[in-house]
Design an enzyme around this catalytic site. Structure first.
Site, PDB file in Angstrom:
ATOM      1  N   GLU A   1       0.734  -1.414  -0.262  1.00 37.80           N
ATOM      2  CA  GLU A   1       0.165  -0.226   0.155  1.00 37.80           C
ATOM      3  C   GLU A   1       0.618   0.931  -0.342  1.00 37.80           C
ATOM      4  O   GLU A   1       1.647   1.675   0.759  1.00 37.80           O
ATOM      5  CB  GLU A   1      -0.999  -0.158   0.697  1.00 37.80           C
ATOM      6  CG  GLU A   1      -1.865   1.206   1.899  1.00 37.80           C
ATOM      7  CD  GLU A   1      -2.485   0.900   2.560  1.00 37.80           C
ATOM      8  OE1 GLU A   1      -2.395   0.046   3.461  1.00 37.80           O
ATOM      9  OE2 GLU A   1      -3.545   2.186   2.745  1.00 37.80           O
TER      10      GLU A   1
ATOM     11  N   ARG B   1       5.165 -12.627   9.505  1.00 34.10           N
ATOM     12  CA  ARG B   1       6.177 -11.658   8.792  1.00 34.10           C
ATOM     13  C   ARG B   1       7.479 -11.355  10.227  1.00 34.10           C
ATOM     14  O   ARG B   1       7.767 -12.347  10.218  1.00 34.10           O
ATOM     15  CB  ARG B   1       5.389 -10.488   9.412  1.00 34.10           C
ATOM     16  CG  ARG B   1       4.474 -10.192  11.661  1.00 34.10           C
ATOM     17  CD  ARG B   1       4.251  -8.574  11.131  1.00 34.10           C
ATOM     18  NE  ARG B   1       2.967  -8.628  10.319  1.00 34.10           N
ATOM     19  CZ  ARG B   1       3.325  -7.475   9.332  1.00 34.10           C
ATOM     20  NH1 ARG B   1       3.777  -6.337   9.617  1.00 34.10           N
ATOM     21  NH2 ARG B   1       2.230  -7.153   7.941  1.00 34.10           N
TER      22      ARG B   1
ATOM     23  N   LYS C   1       4.572   0.862   8.874  1.00 32.36           N
ATOM     24  CA  LYS C   1       4.415   2.032   8.572  1.00 32.36           C
ATOM     25  C   LYS C   1       4.315   3.205   9.453  1.00 32.36           C
ATOM     26  O   LYS C   1       4.843   4.383   9.397  1.00 32.36           O
ATOM     27  CB  LYS C   1       4.623   1.956   7.124  1.00 32.36           C
ATOM     28  CG  LYS C   1       5.141   1.516   6.346  1.00 32.36           C
ATOM     29  CD  LYS C   1       3.749   1.162   4.668  1.00 32.36           C
ATOM     30  CE  LYS C   1       2.762  -0.004   4.806  1.00 32.36           C
ATOM     31  NZ  LYS C   1       2.794  -0.029   3.519  1.00 32.36           N
TER      32      LYS C   1
HETATM   33  P1  ATP Z   1       3.127  -2.329   8.040  1.00 28.25           P
HETATM   34  O1  ATP Z   1       2.205  -3.024   9.094  1.00 28.25           O
HETATM   35  O2  ATP Z   1       4.440  -2.206   8.184  1.00 28.25           O
HETATM   36  O3  ATP Z   1       2.812  -1.048   7.909  1.00 28.25           O
HETATM   37  P2  ATP Z   1       1.778  -3.197   6.105  1.00 28.25           P
HETATM   38  O4  ATP Z   1       1.388  -4.842   5.942  1.00 28.25           O
HETATM   39  O5  ATP Z   1       0.505  -2.536   6.479  1.00 28.25           O
HETATM   40  O6  ATP Z   1       2.464  -2.881   6.673  1.00 28.25           O
HETATM   41  P3  ATP Z   1       1.597  -3.742   3.026  1.00 28.25           P
HETATM   42  O7  ATP Z   1       2.000  -1.847   2.123  1.00 28.25           O
HETATM   43  O8  ATP Z   1       0.195  -3.563   3.240  1.00 28.25           O
HETATM   44  O9  ATP Z   1       2.361  -3.230   5.014  1.00 28.25           O
HETATM   45  O10 ATP Z   1       2.744  -4.607   2.704  1.00 28.25           O
HETATM   46  C1  ATP Z   1       2.469  -5.158   1.409  1.00 28.25           C
HETATM   47  C2  ATP Z   1       2.924  -6.443   1.371  1.00 28.25           C
HETATM   48  O11 ATP Z   1       4.017  -7.143   2.173  1.00 28.25           O
HETATM   49  C3  ATP Z   1       1.949  -7.859   2.482  1.00 28.25           C
HETATM   50  O12 ATP Z   1       1.749  -8.331   1.538  1.00 28.25           O
HETATM   51  C4  ATP Z   1       2.531  -8.330   3.666  1.00 28.25           C
HETATM   52  O13 ATP Z   1       2.086  -9.118   4.331  1.00 28.25           O
HETATM   53  C5  ATP Z   1       4.124  -7.865   3.456  1.00 28.25           C
HETATM   54  N1  ATP Z   1       4.595  -7.169   4.497  1.00 28.25           N
HETATM   55  C6  ATP Z   1       4.355  -6.193   5.204  1.00 28.25           C
HETATM   56  N2  ATP Z   1       5.348  -6.454   6.600  1.00 28.25           N
HETATM   57  C7  ATP Z   1       5.968  -7.826   6.094  1.00 28.25           C
HETATM   58  C8  ATP Z   1       7.295  -7.879   7.421  1.00 28.25           C
HETATM   59  N3  ATP Z   1       7.471  -7.372   8.442  1.00 28.25           N
HETATM   60  N4  ATP Z   1       7.161  -9.049   6.872  1.00 28.25           N
HETATM   61  C9  ATP Z   1       6.775  -9.604   6.174  1.00 28.25           C
HETATM   62  N5  ATP Z   1       5.776  -8.941   4.745  1.00 28.25           N
HETATM   63  C10 ATP Z   1       5.359  -7.850   5.197  1.00 28.25           C
HETATM   64 MG    MG Z   2      -1.154  -2.852   5.625  1.00 29.42          MG
END
Ligand code: ATP
Ligand code: MG
Length: 590
Positions: free
Chosen positions: A39, A295, A305
Site C-alpha cells: 500500500e 512476518r 509504517k
Molecule cells: P506495516 O504493517 O508495516 O505498515 P503493511 O503490512 O501494512 O506493513 P503493506 O504495504 O500492506 O504493509 O504490505 C505489503 C506486503 O508486504 C504485504 O503482502 C504484507 O503482508 C507484506 N509485509 C508487510 N510487513 C511485513 C513483514 N514485517 N514481514 C514480511 N512481510 C511483510
Molecule cells: Mg497494510
C-alpha cells in the site's frame, strides 16, 4: 564492488514451495505468478524485503513472474511520493538478481479501457523488462465495480444504510441489518447512485450477504464498498466509492493471473472471504490461492509504517531514508548492499510461526560480504598530530598498501608518508591502563606499512589538552630495513598530514537502545541517545576519489560508504557497520 555475489545456498524447501510444486504437478496451474502488493502509504522496510524476496525467489525458482502492485484503493492515505520510493526500492533490491521476473504492465491501456475485460484475460504479458513498472489496483476500479454489480444481481450483496458504528455493533451481536433483504432492483439502483456521488461520505455501504452468525467475524456480511469523497493520487475525483481490501485484493490477484498470493499471517482469518468472493463471481480461469507466512520482526527497531511515519513527522530522524531507519532506502543510504539484505531474509526462511529475528544476523551478512569485498583505507576519525623529528622535512615516501588482504587480485595503492602525520587520539594515552599496547610517553608503536616510532615529548595547550606528539622513528624498521623484524606490541594506522583529505564522517548506531522498543507501547521513549555522532576526519589521499559503489574498511575502525550528501569538495561518509559486534560485548558486560 560487486553487489550480485550470493552465498551458495541449497535449494530452499518450505511449505509454500511444496504447495507451488504440487499445483504445478497436478496441473492446477501451468505456470507460477506471484505478486508484491504494497500500500503506497509509506516507505518499504526490511519486513517488506522479506515479502519481496519471497515473491521473486519463488518466481525465479519456478520459472514464473512476480508483479509489483500498488494496493492503492484507499484515497486518504496514499501519496505519489511513496509510489516512487517503492518502485525505486524494489528495483534496487532485485536488480541483477530477478529483474527479468517482473510482471510488465501492458502499455497504453487507460483505466476506462480496463472495464471488465480484465476479468476474462489476465492483464500481464510476462515480458522481460529492465525497468520496474508497477500495476495499480486503482486501474481495476471499473472491474471491481462490475464484480459488485454481479454480486448484487446474484443476490449476494446489498446496500446498507446503517452507519459504521451500527454495522460493527450488529456484526458483533450476529444480528441482521434491517436493509439486508432489499430487492435486487433497489440494490442496483442504490449502488449506481452511490457510484454517481449522490450520497454523503460514509452514509451507505455495500455489504456481502454471507452469514451474520458465522464464527469467523470476517464472514458476517463484510463491507465491500464505502462512500468516500476525495482526491485519489491515481484516479483523481472519478470515484465516490472505494472498495475494501478484502474485496479488491482477491479480484486484483485474479485479474493479474496470480496463481499464489503470498501474504502475512494476519490475513489467515480473511482467507475464507478471499475464497468466497472469487467463488461467488463465477470466473472462467483457475482461481488464485492465498498462502500466509509469518512476518519478519527484528529486534532494536519498530517496523510498522505508522510508527516509522511518527519518527519522521516528530523530527526524531532526518527522514524516511535516515540511515538509522529500518527502511530499505535508509539501509541503502547507510551502505548496506542489496545482496546482503537478500541473503539475510532468504536465510531466515519462511515459517508459520511469529518470531523475533536478531538485527545481528543482518549485520553478520553485511560484514561477511564486506570483509571479502571492501577496500581497505586509512582514515583518522579523531586526529592527534604526530611530528617525527628525525625524519627530513621535505621528504615524502610513497609506501605500498594492500587494498584487500582477502582478495589476491585486489591490488595495492600508494600511501604517502611524511614528517607530520595524524594518528587516532585513542591510540595514545598519557597514563595508560595495563595491557595498553599503543603509544604512551616513552613507548613505541609500529605505524602500519611504515616505521616504528617512539614518543619522546607530549605537547599540550594552555588548557592541558594534548595537541602534538613529538616522536622519533627507527629509520631502519621499515620493510626491508635492518630492524624490519623488530617486534613491538602495537600497530596503528595513520595519515600524512600534508596529504590528508577532510571528510565528515557520520557514525551511526542503533536507533533504539532496547531489543523490543515497543513492548510497552512507548517506543519513542527508548531512542538510543548515541545513535549518531558526527566527526571531522582526516583521510588518506586516495579517498578523494571514493565512489558510491565501493565499500571501504577504514582500517581498525569500521566499514563506510559515501553518503548521497557527499561531493568531491566535501566528502561525507556513513559508518555502515562496525568491524565487530559491539552490542554483543555490551550485552555480556551488563
Ligand atoms: P506495516 O504493517 O508495516 O505498515 P503493511 O503490512 O501494512 O506493513 P503493506 O504495504 O500492506 O504493509 O504490505 C505489503 C506486503 O508486504 C504485504 O503482502 C504484507 O503482508 C507484506 N509485509 C508487510 N510487513 C511485513 C513483514 N514485517 N514481514 C514480511 N512481510 C511483510
Ligand atoms: Mg497494510
Amino acid at each position: 564492488m560487486s553487489t550480485t555475489t550470493e552465498a551458495p545456498a541449497a535449494a530452499p524447501s518450505d511449505f509454500i514451495r511444496e504447495i507451488v510444486a504440487e499445483d504445478l504437478q497436478s496441473g492446477k496451474h501451468t505456470s507460477v505468478h506471484t505478486r508484491f502488493p504494497p500500500e503506497p502509504n509509506g516507505y518499504l522496510h526490511i519486513g517488506h524485503a522479506k515479502a519481496i524476496c519471497l515473491g521473486f525467489s519463488i518466481a525465479r525458482e519456478f520459472g514464473g513472474i512476480c508483479n509489483i502492485r500498488m494496493d492503492d484503493t484507499n484515497p486518504a492515505k496514499e501519496e505519489a511520493e511513496y509510489v516512487e520510493s517503492i518502485v525505486a526500492d524494489v528495483k534496487w533490491l532485485v536488480n541483477g538478481w530477478a529483474d527479468d521476473k517482473i510482471g510488465l504492465k501492458p502499455a497504453g491501456k487507460t483505466p476506462e479501457q480496463h472495464g471488465n475485460d480484465f476479468l476474462q484475460e489476465p492483464v500481464t504479458n510476462g515480458a522481460a523488462v529492465d525497468r520496474v513498472e508497477p500495476f495499480f489496483a486503482s486501474d481495476y476500479f471499473g472491474a471491481f465495480y462490475e464484480c459488485a454489480v454481479r454480486l448484487v444481481r446474484a443476490g449476494k450483496a446489498y446496500v446498507d444504510d446503517m452507519n459504521p458504528e451500527q454495522t460493527d455493533e450488529f456484526r458483533r451481536l450476529g444480528k441482521d441489518s434491517p436493509f439486508r433483504d432489499r430487492s435486487v432492483e433497489e440494490n442496483l439502483d442504490l449502488l449506481a447512485r452511490m457510484k454517481a456521488g449522490e450520497f454523503p461520505h460514509g452514509s451507505r455501504t455495500l455489504r456481502a450477504k454471507i452469514d451474520m452468525q458465522a464464527p469467523n467475524m470476517w464472514m458476517r456480511d463484510p463491507v465491500l464498498y464505502r462512500i468516500k469523497h476525495g482526491e485519489h493520487h491515481h484516479t483523481g475525483s472519478a470515484w465516490s466509492i472505494y472498495p475494501m481490501y478484502d474485496f479488491a485484493h482477491c479480484i486484483s490477484d485474479y485479474i493479474e493471473g496470480i496463481t499464489h498470493s503470498l501474504c502475512t499471517l494476519e490475513f489467515e482469518v480473511h482467507r475464507p472471504l478471499y475464497d468466497w468472493v472469487l467463488e461467488s463471481l463465477d470466473f472462467p480461469r483457475t482461481l488464485p490461492r492465498q498462502i500466509e507466512f509469518a512476518r519478519l520482526n527484528i529486534d532494536y527497531t519498530v517496523m510498522s509504517k505508522r510508527k516509522l511515519l511518527q519518527l519522521v513527522n516528530d523530527g526524531l530522524v532526518s527522514g524516511w531514508d535516515d540511515p538509522r531507519m529500518p527502511t530499505i532506502s535508509a539501509m541503502r543510504r547507510r551502505g548496506f548492499t542489496a545482496s546482503a539484505i537478500r541473503n539475510f531474509v532468504l536465510q531466515l526462511g519462511v515459517t508459520k510461526y511469529p518470531s523475533l529475528s536478531e538485527f545481528t544476523l543482518l549485520e553478520h551478512a553485511v560484514r561477511d560480504e564486506f570483509n571479502r569485498h571492501a577496500q581497505r583505507r586509512f582514515a583518522v576519525l579523531r586526529p592527534i598530530k604526530v611530528v617525527i623529528t628525525n625524519y627530513p622535512e621535505d621528504q615524502v615516501e610513497e609506501l605500498n598498501a594492500i587494498n584487500n588482504p582477502e582478495d589476491p587480485d585486489g591490488g595495492s595503492r600508494k600511501l604517502p608518508f611524511s614528517r607530520e602525520l595524524y594518528i587516532e587520539s585513542a591510540d595514545f594515552m598519557e597514563t595508560p591502563p595495563p595491557k595498553y599496547f599503543r603509544l604512551r610517553p616513552g613507548g613505541e608503536v609500529r605505524l602500519k606499512y611504515a616505521y616504528i616510532i617512539k614518543c619522546e615529548e607530549v605537547v599540550k595547550d594552555d588548557a592541558g589538552n594534548v595537541v602534538e606528539l613529538r616522536c622519533t622513528a627507527d629509520l631502519d624498521s621499515k620493510t626491508g630495513g635492518a630492524t624490519s623484524n623488530r617486534k613491538v606490541k602495537g600497530t596503528v594506522h595513520w595519515v600524512s598530514a600534508g596529504h590528508a583529505v577532510n571528510a565528515e564522517v557520520r557514525l551511526y548506531d542503533r536507533l533504539f537502545s532496547v531489543p523490543e522498543p515497543d513492548a510497552d507501547g512507548d517506543f519513542k521513549a527508548h531512542l538510543n541517545p548515541a545513535s549518531l555522532e558526527i566527526v571531522q576526519a582526516k583521510c588518506e589521499r586516495s579517498l578523494a576519489d571514493a565512489n558510491s559503489n565501493e565499500r571501504y574498511q577504514f582500517e581498525r575502525l569500521a566499514y563506510f560508504a559515501l553518503d548521497p550528501d557527499s561531493n568531491p569538495d566535501a566528502l561525507v561518509f556513513n559508518r555502515t557497520i562496525t568491524l565487530k559486534d559491539t552490542w554483543a560485548k555490551e550485552a555480556k558486560r551488563s
